[in-house]
Write an enzyme that holds these catalytic residues in place. Structure first.
Site, PDB file in Angstrom:
ATOM      1  N   ASP A  24     -35.700 -20.161  26.668  1.00  0.00           N
ATOM      2  CA  ASP A  24     -34.813 -19.899  27.803  1.00  0.00           C
ATOM      3  C   ASP A  24     -34.029 -21.155  28.173  1.00  0.00           C
ATOM      4  OD1 ASP A  24     -33.995 -18.437  30.382  1.00  0.00           O
ATOM      5  OD2 ASP A  24     -35.034 -20.218  31.148  1.00  0.00           O
ATOM      6  N   HIS A  25     -34.690 -22.307  28.217  1.00  0.00           N
ATOM      7  CA  HIS A  25     -34.009 -23.539  28.595  1.00  0.00           C
ATOM      8  C   HIS A  25     -33.057 -24.019  27.510  1.00  0.00           C
ATOM      9  CE1 HIS A  25     -36.818 -24.911  32.050  1.00  0.00           C
ATOM     10  NE2 HIS A  25     -36.524 -23.635  32.110  1.00  0.00           N
ATOM     11  N   ASP A  26     -33.188 -23.499  26.310  1.00  0.00           N
ATOM     12  CA  ASP A  26     -32.279 -23.868  25.232  1.00  0.00           C
ATOM     13  C   ASP A  26     -30.984 -23.055  25.281  1.00  0.00           C
ATOM     14  OD1 ASP A  26     -31.257 -25.067  22.978  1.00  0.00           O
ATOM     15  OD2 ASP A  26     -32.441 -23.889  21.583  1.00  0.00           O
ATOM     16  N   THR A 103     -24.466 -23.576  24.993  1.00  0.00           N
ATOM     17  CA  THR A 103     -24.237 -22.515  24.015  1.00  0.00           C
ATOM     18  C   THR A 103     -25.395 -21.524  24.048  1.00  0.00           C
ATOM     19  OG1 THR A 103     -25.398 -23.625  22.223  1.00  0.00           O
ATOM     20  CG2 THR A 103     -23.062 -24.139  22.485  1.00  0.00           C
ATOM     21  N   PHE A 105     -26.828 -20.402  21.536  1.00  0.00           N
ATOM     22  CA  PHE A 105     -27.511 -20.547  20.255  1.00  0.00           C
ATOM     23  C   PHE A 105     -28.856 -21.241  20.459  1.00  0.00           C
ATOM     24  CE2 PHE A 105     -22.987 -20.575  19.182  1.00  0.00           C
ATOM     25  CZ  PHE A 105     -22.953 -19.516  18.289  1.00  0.00           C
ATOM     26  N   ASP A 107     -30.483 -23.880  19.400  1.00  0.00           N
ATOM     27  CA  ASP A 107     -30.146 -25.073  18.635  1.00  0.00           C
ATOM     28  C   ASP A 107     -30.856 -26.327  19.134  1.00  0.00           C
ATOM     29  OD1 ASP A 107     -28.870 -25.386  21.029  1.00  0.00           O
ATOM     30  OD2 ASP A 107     -26.850 -25.583  20.201  1.00  0.00           O
ATOM     31  N   SER A 109     -30.604 -27.801  21.899  1.00  0.00           N
ATOM     32  CA  SER A 109     -29.684 -28.704  22.599  1.00  0.00           C
ATOM     33  C   SER A 109     -30.353 -29.359  23.799  1.00  0.00           C
ATOM     34  CB  SER A 109     -28.431 -27.946  23.039  1.00  0.00           C
ATOM     35  OG  SER A 109     -28.759 -26.884  23.912  1.00  0.00           O
TER      36      SER A 109
END
Length: 137
Positions: A24-26, A103, A105, A107, A109
Site C-alpha cells: 500500500d505504501h508503495d 506511481t 507501480f 516499484d 519507490s
C-alpha cells in the site's frame, strides 16, 4: 498449502497485514489538506469544519458506542474521531476524486525513492549504496 480451517494464525495474519501495508505504501500516497505554514489540521473537535478548516470531517461518536466515550473527559466536549479529507484531484464539478503523488507501480519507490533527488538522499555518497543503520550485534 494449508488446511481448510477457519483458525487464523497470529503470526501469519500479522505477516500478511504487514505485507499489505508495505505494498500500500508503495503504490499510494494521497496528499491531505494542510493548515497555515504547512501545519497538520487539528480536526478533533466536532465543530472543526466550522472552526478549523472546511476539509475537517470529524466522525461523531454515538451515545451507546461500546468503545469510545460520548464525551471527552478532559475537555467536557463531545468526543469525535478526527478525520481530514484528502485533497481533491478533479478540475471540474462532480464526484470527488483523489490524487496519487506516486506511481501506481509496485516499484519499491518508498524504499529507493521516486525521483533522482530523493534517490540521492537515500544513498551514501561514497559508494551509492542505500543508507542504513548498523546493527550493534
Amino acid at each position: 498449502m494449508h488446511n481448510n480451517v477457519s483458525a487464523p494464525h497470529v503470526r501469519y495474519t500479522l505477516m500478511v497485514m504487514q505485507w499489505g501495508q508495505f505494498i500500500d505504501h508503495d503504490i499510494i500516497f494521497t496528499p491531505i489538506n494542510k493548515g497555515f505554514q504547512d501545519s497538520i489540521l487539528d480536526c478533533r473537535r466536532c465543530d472543526s469544519p466550522q472552526t478549523v478548516h472546511p476539509e475537517c470531517f470529524p466522525i461523531a461518536i454515538p451515545q451507546n458506542d461500546p468503545f469510545f466515550p460520548p464525551v471527552n473527559i478532559s475537555s467536557g466536549q463531545p468526543f469525535c474521531i478526527p478525520l481530514t479529507r484528502s485533497m481533491p484531484g478533479q478540475l471540474t464539478l462532480g464526484y470527488r476524486e483523489q490524487m496519487n503523488q506516486v506511481t501506481a507501480f509496485i516499484d519499491a519507490s518508498h524504499t529507493y525513492g521516486s525521483d533522482k533527488c530523493e534517490q540521492q538522499q537515500l544513498r551514501t555518497k561514497s559508494d551509492g549504496m542505500l543508507r542504513g543503520t548498523p546493527n550493534p550485534l
